[in-house]
Design an enzyme around this catalytic site. Structure first.
Site, short mmCIF file in Angstrom:
data_model
loop_
_atom_site.label_atom_id
_atom_site.label_comp_id
_atom_site.label_asym_id
_atom_site.label_seq_id
_atom_site.Cartn_x
_atom_site.Cartn_y
_atom_site.Cartn_z
N ARG A 148 -9.74 7.85 2.47
CA ARG A 148 -9.13 6.66 1.85
C ARG A 148 -8.66 6.97 0.44
O ARG A 148 -7.61 6.50 0.01
CB ARG A 148 -10.11 5.49 1.88
CG ARG A 148 -10.22 4.88 3.28
CD ARG A 148 -11.42 3.99 3.43
NE ARG A 148 -11.39 2.86 2.54
CZ ARG A 148 -12.47 2.24 2.08
NH1 ARG A 148 -13.66 2.66 2.42
NH2 ARG A 148 -12.34 1.22 1.29
N ARG B 32 0.82 -1.20 0.00
CA ARG B 32 0.00 0.00 0.00
C ARG B 32 0.86 1.26 0.00
O ARG B 32 0.35 2.35 -0.11
CB ARG B 32 -0.79 -0.05 1.29
CG ARG B 32 -2.18 0.49 1.38
CD ARG B 32 -3.24 -0.11 0.57
NE ARG B 32 -4.55 0.27 1.06
CZ ARG B 32 -5.55 -0.57 1.25
NH1 ARG B 32 -5.40 -1.83 0.97
NH2 ARG B 32 -6.70 -0.13 1.68
N ARG C 25 -21.85 0.37 -2.09
CA ARG C 25 -21.36 -0.70 -1.24
C ARG C 25 -21.68 -0.41 0.22
O ARG C 25 -22.01 -1.32 0.99
CB ARG C 25 -19.84 -0.82 -1.42
CG ARG C 25 -19.23 -2.01 -0.76
CD ARG C 25 -17.80 -2.24 -1.22
NE ARG C 25 -16.89 -1.27 -0.65
CZ ARG C 25 -15.60 -1.19 -0.95
NH1 ARG C 25 -15.08 -2.02 -1.83
NH2 ARG C 25 -14.82 -0.30 -0.39
N ARG D 158 -20.15 -1.34 5.74
CA ARG D 158 -18.77 -1.35 6.25
C ARG D 158 -18.53 -0.10 7.08
O ARG D 158 -18.92 0.99 6.71
CB ARG D 158 -17.79 -1.37 5.08
CG ARG D 158 -17.22 -2.74 4.82
CD ARG D 158 -16.33 -2.75 3.61
NE ARG D 158 -15.12 -1.93 3.76
CZ ARG D 158 -14.04 -2.10 3.00
NH1 ARG D 158 -14.02 -3.04 2.09
NH2 ARG D 158 -13.00 -1.33 3.16
P1 AMP Z 1 -9.22 -2.55 2.12
O1 AMP Z 1 -10.26 -3.57 2.40
O2 AMP Z 1 -8.04 -3.11 1.37
O3 AMP Z 1 -9.76 -1.30 1.49
O4 AMP Z 1 -8.63 -2.10 3.54
C1 AMP Z 1 -9.45 -1.52 4.52
C2 AMP Z 1 -8.57 -0.76 5.52
O5 AMP Z 1 -7.65 -1.67 6.15
C3 AMP Z 1 -7.69 0.32 4.90
O6 AMP Z 1 -8.37 1.55 4.77
C4 AMP Z 1 -6.56 0.40 5.94
O7 AMP Z 1 -6.96 1.08 7.09
C5 AMP Z 1 -6.38 -1.06 6.31
N1 AMP Z 1 -5.39 -1.75 5.43
C6 AMP Z 1 -5.64 -2.77 4.54
N2 AMP Z 1 -4.52 -3.16 3.94
C7 AMP Z 1 -3.52 -2.38 4.44
C8 AMP Z 1 -2.13 -2.29 4.21
N3 AMP Z 1 -1.50 -3.09 3.31
N4 AMP Z 1 -1.42 -1.36 4.91
C9 AMP Z 1 -2.02 -0.56 5.82
N5 AMP Z 1 -3.33 -0.58 6.09
C10 AMP Z 1 -4.09 -1.49 5.40
#
Ligand code: AMP
Length: 192
Positions: free
Chosen positions: A143, A87, A126, A132
């Site tokens: 985000r 990320r 969503r 969520r």
């Molecule tokens: P996602 O489902 O991938 O959109 O992730 C949801 C949330 O989880 C993100 O907004 C971050 O807060 C955290 N997150 C997921 N993957 C990562 C990562 N590789 N590094 C840091 N935070 C993460």
């Protein structure tokens, strides 16, 4: 072999990662799913990650790295589809360092491209469907900002290494899936 799915929140990474994993016989790893599970189970990791997730910020790298290392260390005969990781630059470099250790190489990085107004529309839909906790308007905006500032630079990072494949992420799910499979399947046959 590792395939990485890159793209902003709402681009459809999760859906496409699952479909690609099935197509290639690889294992799907979503760091977001692993974190949400940790939060739901109330583990130490979950307790530490929760406030960052609710604010739409990245969870600190050291928490993520341990989680990913453990997962990749468990081995997968068909390889891995990484969804939501890396990320930022630190995570990308740490993954590069881990590859030798776990005996994997990166087949390709799929950049799923969706215009921002379409992303906001999808995320709002969503939020209504899944409820969520990080789909409130303010968090979504954050985000998207975090994506632009920290994750988007990985497009150049992987582009410079000849690993990037841009895919148009607008259209029907199956149609996008065919595009993803075409580039990912081809890359998987030409290991670097
Ligand atoms: P996602 O489902 O991938 O959109 O992730 C949801 C949330 O989880 C993100 O907004 C971050 O807060 C955290 N997150 C997921 N993957 C990562 C990562 N590789 N590094 C840091 N935070 C993460």
């Amino acid at each position: 072999m590792i395939w990485i799915l890159l793209g902003p929140p709402g681009a459809g990474k999760g859906t496409q990662a699952k479909m690609l994993a099935e197509h290639l016989g690889a294992e799907h790893v979503s760091t977001g799913d692993l974190l949400r599970q940790a939060v739901a189970e109330g583990t130490e990791l979950g307790r530490k990650a929760k406030s960052f997730m609710e604010a739409g910020e990245l969870v600190p790298d050291e928490l993520i790295l341990g989680m990913v290392r453990e997962k990749l260390g468990s081995g997968s005969a068909g390889g891995w589809i990484l969804d939501g990781y890396p990320r930022n630059r630190v995570q990308a470099e740490s993954l590069a360092g881990m590859l030798g250790e776990v005996g994997e190489t990166i087949a390709c990085v799929v950049d799923l491209q969706v215009p921002e107004d379409e992303l906001v529309r999808r995320i709002a839909g969503r939020a209504a469907d899944e409820g969520r906790a990080d789909d409130t308007e303010e968090t979504v905006r954050n985000r998207l900002r975090v994506y632009r500032e920290q994750t988007q630079p990985l497009i150049d990072y992987y582009g410079g290494r000849g690993l990037l494949q841009a895919v148009d992420g607008v259209g029907g799910i199956e149609e996008i899936g065919s595009r993803v499979q075409a580039v990912a399947g081809a890359a998987g046959r030409t290991p670097r």
